[in-house]
Design an enzyme around this catalytic site. Structure first.
Site, mmCIF file in Angstrom:
data_model
loop_
_atom_site.group_PDB
_atom_site.id
_atom_site.type_symbol
_atom_site.label_atom_id
_atom_site.label_comp_id
_atom_site.label_asym_id
_atom_site.label_seq_id
_atom_site.Cartn_x
_atom_site.Cartn_y
_atom_site.Cartn_z
ATOM 1 N N GLU A 50 0.824 -1.228 0.000
ATOM 2 C CA GLU A 50 0.000 0.000 0.000
ATOM 3 C C GLU A 50 0.851 1.268 0.000
ATOM 4 O OE1 GLU A 50 -3.010 -0.241 3.087
ATOM 5 O OE2 GLU A 50 -4.107 -1.736 1.960
ATOM 6 N N GLU A 95 -5.643 -8.280 -0.450
ATOM 7 C CA GLU A 95 -6.349 -7.958 0.807
ATOM 8 C C GLU A 95 -7.811 -7.739 0.453
ATOM 9 O OE1 GLU A 95 -4.768 -5.086 3.569
ATOM 10 O OE2 GLU A 95 -2.705 -5.598 3.027
HETATM 11 O O1 AHR Z 1 -5.283 -5.894 6.925
HETATM 12 C C1 AHR Z 1 -5.144 -4.779 7.755
HETATM 13 C C2 AHR Z 1 -4.389 -3.642 7.085
HETATM 14 O O2 AHR Z 1 -5.154 -3.153 6.031
HETATM 15 C C3 AHR Z 1 -3.074 -3.998 6.431
HETATM 16 O O3 AHR Z 1 -2.012 -3.961 7.317
HETATM 17 C C4 AHR Z 1 -2.925 -2.911 5.404
HETATM 18 O O4 AHR Z 1 -2.177 -3.337 4.298
HETATM 19 C C5 AHR Z 1 -4.337 -2.527 5.057
HETATM 20 O O5 AHR Z 1 -4.525 -1.165 5.092
#
Ligand code: AHR
Length: 503
Positions: free
Chosen positions: A173, A292
């Site tokens: 990210e 994610e």
């Molecule tokens: O999954 C929780 C968080 O969400 C992770 O650390 C990050 O990559 C995202 O913003």
């Protein structure tokens, strides 16, 4: 009663189902690692301190890959802190989660755990506070057979065989202002390109994931993907997508249509990647690692007071421990439907996360481990979705949502496995108050019989599994499913997720 018609033709193929679609994610965050997968004092801990009850649940979930060690955590992580004699490992501040990292678990321990759950390790390198050299170092430590200082160090630490990690994430990210070392797409793209080239000098066949936007709502979404890919196109294999959903202001109509947003998100990133492909005249295609995704009650996390004084940052605090309801699990099952529908371009995905932290599995220290509602759609989809994803046309009424425009009341996807002759259909009813009759014309499948039909629903859509009621919500056999004359009919209760298998 809503009526939804679907025709299945096994010849209309979207693409093969890659097992990596059923990946997950373990971050050094809250109680995911410590007091989650690892609790040496627990009665069910194995010789390595890993909880056997958690291992059994992870295996039951059918997880293919596990992304590690972050997440936001990785952008300040020094991988070498986590290897070698435990008593010598440093205790560090984890700036991402305002926690104290003891480094009791690092790459070697995690690789041992990965073998126990029979999954593939997907490793993220720190491109926040670090760069090319550290990425090369961890690759040498993990994957080089021996004969170099770092590979010999791994062997001395007990791992005689290299880990042969194939998938590497180039940071996490990096477009997010919350990320350590976050940067412009041009600066990140250049660093990712240099890192990828260096890693490929060690092993040209690595599979590399470059960071896309951290959500489709980011101000640079689209531009970020284009600029990053313009610099890295020849060096990487995947671009990442991240998306989390929650009901906002009690708007369950929009929440239940979250997969519409995921569909659009995927289509946009595919379009951008293919735009860069066209501009470059490349014959290589970049696919998506949706590494994610989940339902996440961000709003609850926003209410948590962060401890500002680093002297007081705790080890493994309870963070992001969302309790998932039936409606959450239906949305979650629908997100899996969206991923499968895009199986031609989404060839890897990671449910964020696996244990305790926005997770399908919860644990109590010294106590039980149990399944959240989201465990069921994941486990069943991972087990049944085999072979290829099929292209479908679904005929059913739709409704208007505040956030995602028009959404069909029923959403479905089907997979077909020529080898076993099995066809699986995954379907949700998004209506808050009406059942749906789901009619599937399965005549083109030939002579098939009904193998199973299971649904997740409840009179109380907010019902959940908790420490005091661990089995409150379970999958139920759907007794309404009937197959006659090549037509499947099944009643879908309001706010429900269903899986049907035909053979
Ligand atoms: O999954 C929780 C968080 O969400 C992770 O650390 C990050 O990559 C995202 O913003």
């Amino acid at each position: 009663m809503i009526t939804a018609h679907l025709t299945i033709d096994p010849h209309f193929v979207v693409g093969p189902i890659n097992r990596r679609l059923f990946g997950s994610f373990v971050e050094h965050l809250g109680r995911c690692v410590y007091d989650g997968i690892y609790e040496p004092g627990h009665p069910r801990a194995d010789a390595d301190g890993f909880r056997q009850d958690v291992i059994d649940l992870v295996r039951g979930l059918g997880v293919s890959t596990v992304r590690y060690p972050g997440g936001n955590f990785v952008s300040g992580y020094r991988w070498e802190d986590g290897v070698g004699p435990r008593e010598e490992r440093p205790r560090r501040l984890d700036l991402a989660w305002h926690s104290l990292e003891t480094n009791e678990i690092g790459l070697d321990e995690f690789a041992r755990w990965i073998a126990k759950v029979d999954a593939e390790l997907m490793y993220a390198v720190n491109l926040g506070t670090r760069g090319v050299q550290e990425a090369l170092d961890v690759l040498e430590y993990a994957n080089v057979r021996g004969g170099t200082t770092l590979s010999q160090q791994r062997i001395a630490n007990g791992a005689t065989e290299p880990y042969d990690i194939r998938m590497w994430c180039l940071g996490n990210e990096m477009d997010g202002p919350w990320q350590l070392g976050h940067d412009t797409p041009r600066a990140y793209g250049r660093l990712a390109m240099k890192t990828a080239r260096a890693l490929r000098q060690v092993d040209p066949d690595l599979e590399l994931v470059v960071c896309g936007s951290s959500s489709a709502q980011m101000p640079l979404f689209g531009t970020w993907e284009r600029v990053v890919l313009e610099q890295t196109y020849d060096e990487v294999d995947f671009i990442s997508c991240h998306a989390y959903y929650e009901p906002i202001g009690g708007d369950y109509g929009s929440f239940l249509a979250s997969a519409v947003n995921m569909d659009n998100f995927i289509d946009s990133v595919v379009a951008t990647a293919d735009h860069v492909k066209g501009m470059r005249g490349s014959d290589k295609t970049i696919n998506i690692s949706f590494d994610e995704w989940n339902v996440w009650y961000h709003s609850r996390y926003a209410e948590v007071d962060r401890i500002t004084d680093p002297q007081e940052w705790p080890v493994a605090p309870r963070l992001l421990e969302d309790v998932y309801s039936v409606v959450d699990a239906v949305v979650f099952g629908n997100l899996l439907i969206s991923l499968i529908r895009h199986a031609d371009r989404v060839t890897a995905a990671s449910l964020a996360q696996l244990v305790n932290v926005i997770a399908p599995i919860m644990t109590e220290p010294g106590g039980p481990a149990w399944k959240q509602t989201t465990y069921f759609p994941f486990a069943v989809t991972s087990k049944l979705a085999r072979g290829v994803a099929l292209e479908l046309k679904l005929d059913c009424p739709s409704y208007e949502t505040e956030q995602h425009g028009t959404a069909s009341l029923v959403d479905a996807v089907a997979t077909h496995d020529a080898e076993s002759g099995e066809t699986a259909v995954f379907v949700v009813n998004r209506s808050l108050d009406e059942s749906a009759e789901f009619i599937v014309d399965a005549a083109l499948l030939g002579q098939v019989s009904l193998v199973s039909a299971e649904s997740l629903y409840d009179d109380d859509i907010h019902a959940a599994n908790t420490l005091s009621a661990q089995d409150r919500v379970r999958l139920r056999p759907n007794e309404t499913a009937r197959l006659a004359d090549g037509e499947l009919r099944v009643i879908l209760p309001p706010v429900s997720w269903t899986a049907v298998t035909l053979r």
